[in-house]
Design an enzyme around this catalytic site. Sequence first.
Site, PDB file in Angstrom:
ATOM      1  N   ASP A 142      -2.679  31.594 -13.771  1.00  0.00           N
ATOM      2  CA  ASP A 142      -3.019  32.429 -14.926  1.00  0.00           C
ATOM      3  C   ASP A 142      -3.842  31.609 -15.930  1.00  0.00           C
ATOM      4  O   ASP A 142      -3.645  30.402 -16.055  1.00  0.00           O
ATOM      5  CB  ASP A 142      -1.723  32.952 -15.587  1.00  0.00           C
ATOM      6  N   GLU A 146       0.233  43.589 -15.509  1.00  0.00           N
ATOM      7  CA  GLU A 146       0.842  42.416 -16.154  1.00  0.00           C
ATOM      8  C   GLU A 146       0.793  42.566 -17.674  1.00  0.00           C
ATOM      9  O   GLU A 146       1.730  42.228 -18.382  1.00  0.00           O
ATOM     10  CB  GLU A 146       0.126  41.137 -15.718  1.00  0.00           C
TER      11      GLU A 146
HETATM   12 ZN   LIG Z   1      -3.200  38.405 -20.820  1.00  0.00          ZN
END
Ligand SMILES: [Zn+2]
Length: 352
Positions: free
Chosen positions: A222, A174
Amino acid sequence: MKWSMLLNRLFFCCIPLIVQCYKELPNESLRHLAKFTDPERLAVNGTLMKPLLVERVSGTSANIRVREYIVQHFEDLGWHVELDEFTDATPFGEKQFANIIVTQNPDKPSRLVLAAHYDSMYQPDFEFIGATDSAIPCGILMNIAETLDDLLSDGSIHYRQKDKTVQMIFFDGEEAFQQWGPTDSIYGARHLAEKWESSIVTHPKKVMKNRLDQMEVLVLLDLLGTPNAQFPNFYRSTSWLFYKLIGIENRLNNQSILKTVSSKTGERLISMFNPNSFLTFMGEAIGDDHVPFLTRGVNILHMIPHPFPSVWHNRGDNADCIDQAVVENLAVIFRTFAAEYLELDPLPHNEL
Ligand SMILES: [Zn+2]
Ligand SMILES: *[C@@H]1O[C@H](CO)[C@@H](O)[C@H](O)[C@H]1NC(C)=O
Ligand SMILES: *[C@@H]1O[C@H](CO)[C@@H](O)[C@H](O)[C@H]1NC(C)=O
Ligand SMILES: *[C@@H]1O[C@H](CO)[C@@H](O)[C@H](O)[C@H]1NC(C)=O
């Protein structure tokens, strides 16, 4: 993940509303689900979280060790485990990546998909752990799986939903290696969305062409674990699920299940969901693993706080910034959300 603020770029996307019935669990069932919380599993030094709270940059052996840890967890639960392995060009040359896809009962056609990224940001100057980004979100997903697994087991009287199951995706790559951009970030998500778009799925009962069609909604977690997090309501198509989460928070709170979290304004629980953020329906403003799925028409529920935690991408993002009460609250909120979405009831005899 990157705050890109591309608010001027209009983004047209036809996202069909998910039409389904969503049944709220009775209070006793909420209290029963809450009992599945084992504080030791959710503690930063506990048996579940500790192995995740290490450096785990894509392409390193530490990344592979964390990958193996996640895979083992789901193999032990008997879920279907799949690795999406590939190499891609990065600013530091070719690197190997692997997304982990785990599915409970893969024969069911439709999936509630929960996701987080398991790699950590490359940082040459200090040890970057990325506790919020996204070790804790990964641990919360693993905990949802271990706490709901008995209820999910096929044939269980607790599991009324015949066509729906839960899938989890642990994305690799990511983080950008050098600078966030279209070819340096979300390596895993870009690879998987493209691959699934060209997959072919046929089901006797349901019309679907590929694996993206099997995703009813992609819930991406997240930057979780610090106090005072506020989630914006990013998407019209999943706004109703955002309001379900607000309802779950209220109902859990009224059952005295949620823990109080120390905050600037004292010891009290502040709602984590902010339906009145300036980011309401501005899902394109924050780049993250959901984007390649969003652009292909998948419904997204992005659980990322705004503003980002103050420790974001700096050395403070380690076990010390994590609030145990916040992690337990998030774990029980998303466990309840998954249970209600999948029509899992731990106390089915209480139903009329
Ligand atoms: Zn990050
Ligand atoms: C659940 O608990 C809430 C708050 O304690 C209460 O207002 C509500 O009536 C209860 N629901 C049911 C179905 O008993
Ligand atoms: C984690 O740390 C706390 C205190 O910081 C301690 O009480 C607890 O026993 C530790 N747990 C483990 C599994 O090491
Ligand atoms: C639950 O608590 C919230 C505030 O946290 C309140 O607004 C709501 O009316 C309560 N709901 C029930 C069913 O008691």
